[in-house]
Enzyme design. Structure first.
Site, mmCIF file in Angstrom:
data_model
loop_
_atom_site.group_PDB
_atom_site.id
_atom_site.type_symbol
_atom_site.label_atom_id
_atom_site.label_comp_id
_atom_site.label_asym_id
_atom_site.label_seq_id
_atom_site.Cartn_x
_atom_site.Cartn_y
_atom_site.Cartn_z
ATOM 1 N N GLU A 60 81.797 55.559 1.078
ATOM 2 C CA GLU A 60 81.680 57.018 1.244
ATOM 3 C C GLU A 60 82.474 57.468 2.470
ATOM 4 O O GLU A 60 82.673 56.691 3.417
ATOM 5 C CB GLU A 60 80.195 57.374 1.413
ATOM 6 C CG GLU A 60 79.939 58.861 1.602
ATOM 7 C CD GLU A 60 78.464 59.264 1.445
ATOM 8 O OE1 GLU A 60 77.593 58.376 1.460
ATOM 9 O OE2 GLU A 60 78.216 60.477 1.312
ATOM 10 N N ASN A 77 75.501 63.576 -7.461
ATOM 11 C CA ASN A 77 74.826 62.579 -6.632
ATOM 12 C C ASN A 77 73.527 63.175 -6.105
ATOM 13 O O ASN A 77 73.538 64.276 -5.523
ATOM 14 C CB ASN A 77 75.713 62.190 -5.435
ATOM 15 C CG ASN A 77 74.966 61.324 -4.434
ATOM 16 O OD1 ASN A 77 74.727 60.149 -4.669
ATOM 17 N ND2 ASN A 77 74.562 61.921 -3.309
ATOM 18 N N GLU A 78 72.444 62.483 -6.307
ATOM 19 C CA GLU A 78 71.139 62.943 -5.807
ATOM 20 C C GLU A 78 71.010 64.458 -5.972
ATOM 21 O O GLU A 78 70.742 65.191 -5.004
ATOM 22 C CB GLU A 78 70.928 62.494 -4.352
ATOM 23 C CG GLU A 78 70.915 60.984 -4.221
ATOM 24 C CD GLU A 78 70.472 60.444 -2.865
ATOM 25 O OE1 GLU A 78 70.223 61.230 -1.946
ATOM 26 O OE2 GLU A 78 70.367 59.204 -2.747
ATOM 27 N N TYR A 107 66.500 52.719 -1.178
ATOM 28 C CA TYR A 107 66.821 51.987 0.046
ATOM 29 C C TYR A 107 65.594 51.229 0.543
ATOM 30 O O TYR A 107 64.459 51.660 0.330
ATOM 31 C CB TYR A 107 67.287 52.960 1.135
ATOM 32 C CG TYR A 107 68.687 53.483 0.887
ATOM 33 C CD1 TYR A 107 69.786 52.749 1.290
ATOM 34 C CD2 TYR A 107 68.901 54.696 0.234
ATOM 35 C CE1 TYR A 107 71.081 53.209 1.058
ATOM 36 C CE2 TYR A 107 70.186 55.165 -0.006
ATOM 37 C CZ TYR A 107 71.274 54.411 0.407
ATOM 38 O OH TYR A 107 72.552 54.855 0.172
ATOM 39 N N GLU A 119 72.872 53.028 -5.391
ATOM 40 C CA GLU A 119 72.684 53.005 -3.931
ATOM 41 C C GLU A 119 71.468 52.141 -3.643
ATOM 42 O O GLU A 119 70.347 52.502 -4.029
ATOM 43 C CB GLU A 119 72.492 54.410 -3.349
ATOM 44 C CG GLU A 119 73.782 55.205 -3.314
ATOM 45 C CD GLU A 119 73.685 56.512 -2.537
ATOM 46 O OE1 GLU A 119 72.884 56.592 -1.579
ATOM 47 O OE2 GLU A 119 74.406 57.455 -2.906
ATOM 48 N N GLN A 164 76.501 50.223 2.288
ATOM 49 C CA GLN A 164 77.808 50.571 1.761
ATOM 50 C C GLN A 164 78.788 49.438 2.049
ATOM 51 O O GLN A 164 78.381 48.423 2.590
ATOM 52 C CB GLN A 164 78.269 51.869 2.381
ATOM 53 C CG GLN A 164 77.373 53.061 2.009
ATOM 54 C CD GLN A 164 78.000 54.419 2.317
ATOM 55 O OE1 GLN A 164 79.136 54.520 2.740
ATOM 56 N NE2 GLN A 164 77.227 55.491 2.124
#
Ligand code: AHR
Length: 524
Positions: free
Chosen positions: A49, A196-197, A273, A328, A377
């Protein structure tokens, strides 16, 4: 205290506390006669990103840099990533994607406009790493592009134009512009993320609002590359839930089941996460057994999450056409002191290597549904593969795990039965062991075993049914401490070492170090 009781007590205490005492053998059985789903190589995907030094400095240094580079992309990073056979790279975000306007990142470098990156540190975005540079990077590392298009602040037309610019071989104005910008041939775009989200940083949409956007983007954002017709078509990935929101999944999958011919998806994302609680407060280095256990306990939640999401998807898509794409995942710790908190800089330790192996094993066990994943990432951000500092570069313990797992890319999952046992620390109980096995295209069997116990080795005896195994070779990753890291001063503190494994009467015998990740090739 009576004498008999005293002896009993002392022996028990001895058995519990003397390290290196002959431990009880752990029996594993691998059944190679029952290969299951393919472990899609795409589960080893990565995420780059525009965030902190993920792109600028991590990948892009510019042609005039003294750091060796090819067309502005650093050679050391490319060589390291090529060795990982990275199957796909998700770009340009993340939250950044829903504010990204692709036209700002094309054309001559000296005419790129400078914009802002309000999501990540409020810094300026030079746009010097744009479409051509990303596609060049993906090509240099031998990977495939997973583009995230802007649904939050962009339009379907903007995204459709980007895909036409990238993929058409017809002489359209956009194709001519691409040629003028240095690439006459159409690019291949393997994967398209639609937003995204969108329930959060991507526009805080309700599921119904997102669904109406999804249908429009799915219909109009087309890939025109003739080489991608048929089996190699671009896969469209819808925004799925964050951490366990099965209502979002229900709505999307129900709409998918009842869909009209005019739209389709091939994947649904899941973001999760390992953080324990928000905001991220765990230190990435300088911790002990307590934080080690808490973080691993938290990461194992991925199993429940994937199981729950898969169950909902099975209801509406029993043929498993839609992949669960965990695009992610990884550990998110407190920013390293002295760094810009918006840059998400953290160290990467042996704990992260173990965490990576546990997640990869979960994905492999769900190989029929989880067919893609992207660790967050790639470089210098969160649970990175690589950390750079000017001309210096280190490969993290997580990188080492991804390298050790190469044989599992596209191999067939093979069932392993074992009694994991328990490692207990304070109020946390963890499985002591984890394991997966697979058979690669050449028929070779591979076994991975993780010993989570930070103190005790594990003696393994593995029965190998359905294969005539004669010998075994392997390597193991461990280090003196759970928070051992590779640093610029000691870049090889956490690297895999050969392990000796014996095969006798079709059984594998192996001694695993405490807190280790081990991969063994079973030679037939
Ligand atoms: O990876 C960092 C951020 O985490 C991403 O930009 C966003 O999608 C997620 O919330």
């Amino acid at each position: 205290m009576p004498r008999a009781l005293l002896i009993g007590f002392s022996l028990t205490a001895l058995a519990l506390t003397v390290p290196g005492m002959a431990a009880e053998k752990v029996h594993l059985s691998v059944d190679a006669s029952k290969p299951g789903a393919k472990i899609d190589r795409n589960i080893f995907g990565q995420f780059a990103e525009h965030l902190g030094h993920g792109i600028y400095e991590g990948i892009w240094v510019g042609q005039d840099s003294t750091i060796p580079n090819t067309r502005g992309i650093r050679d050391d990073v490319v060589a390291a990533l090529r060795a990982l056979k990275v199957p796909n790279v998700r770009w340009p975000g993340g939250c950044f994607a829903d504010e990204y306007h692709w036209r700002k990142g094309i054309g001559p470098l000296d005419r790129r406009v400078v914009t802002l990156n309000p999501n990540w540190g409020g810094v300026t975005e030079p746009n010097t790493f744009g479409t051509r540079e990303f596609m060049d990077f993906v090509d240099q590392i031998g990977s495939e592009a997973y583009l995230s298009v802007n649904v939050g602040s962009g339009t379907p037309q903007e995204a459709a134009d980007w895909l036409e610019y990238l993929t058409t071989d017809q002489p359209t104005t956009l194709a001519k512009e691409r040629a003028a910008n240095g690439h006459p041939a159409p690019y291949k775009v393997g994967y398209l993320g639609i937003g995204n989200e969108s329930w959060d940083c991507g526009g805080n949409m309700t599921v119904d609002y997102y669904l109406s956007q999804l249908k429009i983007y799915s219909r109009f954002v087309r890939n025109y590359n003739p080489a991608q017709e048929g089996k190699r078509q671009m896969l469209r990935i819808a925004v799925g839930p964050g951490d366990g929101n099965t209502e979002w999944t229900e709505s999307l999958m129900k709409a998918y089941r009842d869909r009209h011919w005019s739209w389709d998806i091939n994947g649904l994302s899941l973001h999760s996460y390992t953080v324990v609680k928000w905001p991220p407060s765990y230190a990435s280095v300088g911790f002990g057994a307590t934080e080690y256990s808490q973080i691993l306990n938290s990461t194992l939640e991925m199993e429940n999450l994937v199981t729950k999401e898969s169950a909902v998807m099975d209801k509406y898509d029993p043929e498993k056409k839609v992949a669960l794409v965990v695009d992610e995942w990884g550990a998110w710790y407190a920013p390293l002191p002295g760094t810009n908190p918006g840059f998400l800089v953290q160290q990467n330790s042996l704990r992260d290597a173990i965490l990576a192996s546990l997640n990869l094993n979960i994905f492999a066990r769900h190989a029929d549904r989880v067919r893609m994943a992207n660790i967050a990432q790639m470089i210098n951000v969160l649970q990175a593969m690589i950390i750079t500092d000017k001309e210096k570069m280190i490969l993290t313990p997580t990188y080492q795990v991804f390298k050790m797992y190469l044989p599992f890319q596209d191999a067939a999952y093979v069932p392993v039965a074992f009694d994991a046992g328990t490692y207990t620390h304070e109020d946390i109980r963890l499985p002591r062991l984890d394991a997966i096995a697979a058979k690669d295209a050449s028929g070779k069997l591979w076994l991975e075993i993780t010993n989570l116990d930070p103190d005790e080795p594990a003696e393994i005896e593995a029965g190998l049914a359905g294969a005539q195994v004669k010998a075994a070779t392997g390597e193991t990753l461990t280090a003196p401490r759970v928070d051992s890291v590779n640093s610029f001063e000691a870049p090889n503190a956490v690297v895999p070492k050969p392990i000796s494994a014996k095969v006798r009467d079709g059984k594998l015998a192996l001694k695993l170090e405490p807190k280790s990740v081990t991969v063994v090739a079973l030679e037939q």
